[in-house]
Scaffold this motif. Sequence first.
Motif: not given
Ligand code: HEC
Length: 135
Positions: A50-56, A72-74, A85-87, A90-96, A109-111
């Motif tokens: 499901g990553c592609t629901n939120c990422h291209d 960014r991480y190059k 660790k972010s995945v 979860g992660s928030q605030g690093k990008w938005f 936010v990254m769930p």
């Molecule tokens: C609900 C939407 C959503 C889904 C589903 C999602 N992401 Fe994200 N992802 C985000 C958002 C929003 C951010 C930016 C978070 C932030 O600002 O810290 C992000 C950030 C990231 C980052 C960068 C984190 C960092 O520390 O800079 C990575 C890598 C990533 N996602 C990988 C994945 C992968 C792999 C999956 C699938 C397993 C996935 N994402 C699924 C929304 C999503």
Amino acid sequence: MLRGANRNLLVLAAVVLALAAGAFFYLRRPPPPALAFPPEKVKGFFHKYGCTNCHDTKNPLVGPPFAAIAERYKGDPRAEEKLFKSVREGSQGKWFNPNAVTIYGIRKVMPAQDRKRVPDLELRAMIRWILEQAR
Ligand code: HEC
């Protein structure tokens, strides 16, 4: 029959041979499993989990494009661990701004992705793939 020095020599030869064979197979061991997935398979994981629901790769969706993440991480030797660790956690605030929402009301936010749902090896392969997408 073999006696004394001859017999010792034979034992020594056997030991040397066994060590050489061991070293040979040790050095020929396969690369870490995460590298064993071909790129097409890794791309499939992004859909499967499901990553592609939120990422291209190139375009911003809910999350940042994978190419931007790679950019960014190059050059950061700890990039793989940080993104892993972010995945996982979860992660928030690093990008938005974490309170920002998309026009569909989805929070930017990254769930957290539990290892029961996304296995370690597959996640590691995905992270490595992401990090290869820098222009
Ligand atoms: C609900 C939407 C959503 C889904 C589903 C999602 N992401 Fe994200 N992802 C985000 C958002 C929003 C951010 C930016 C978070 C932030 O600002 O810290 C992000 C950030 C990231 C980052 C960068 C984190 C960092 O520390 O800079 C990575 C890598 C990533 N996602 C990988 C994945 C992968 C792999 C999956 C699938 C397993 C996935 N994402 C699924 C929304 C999503």
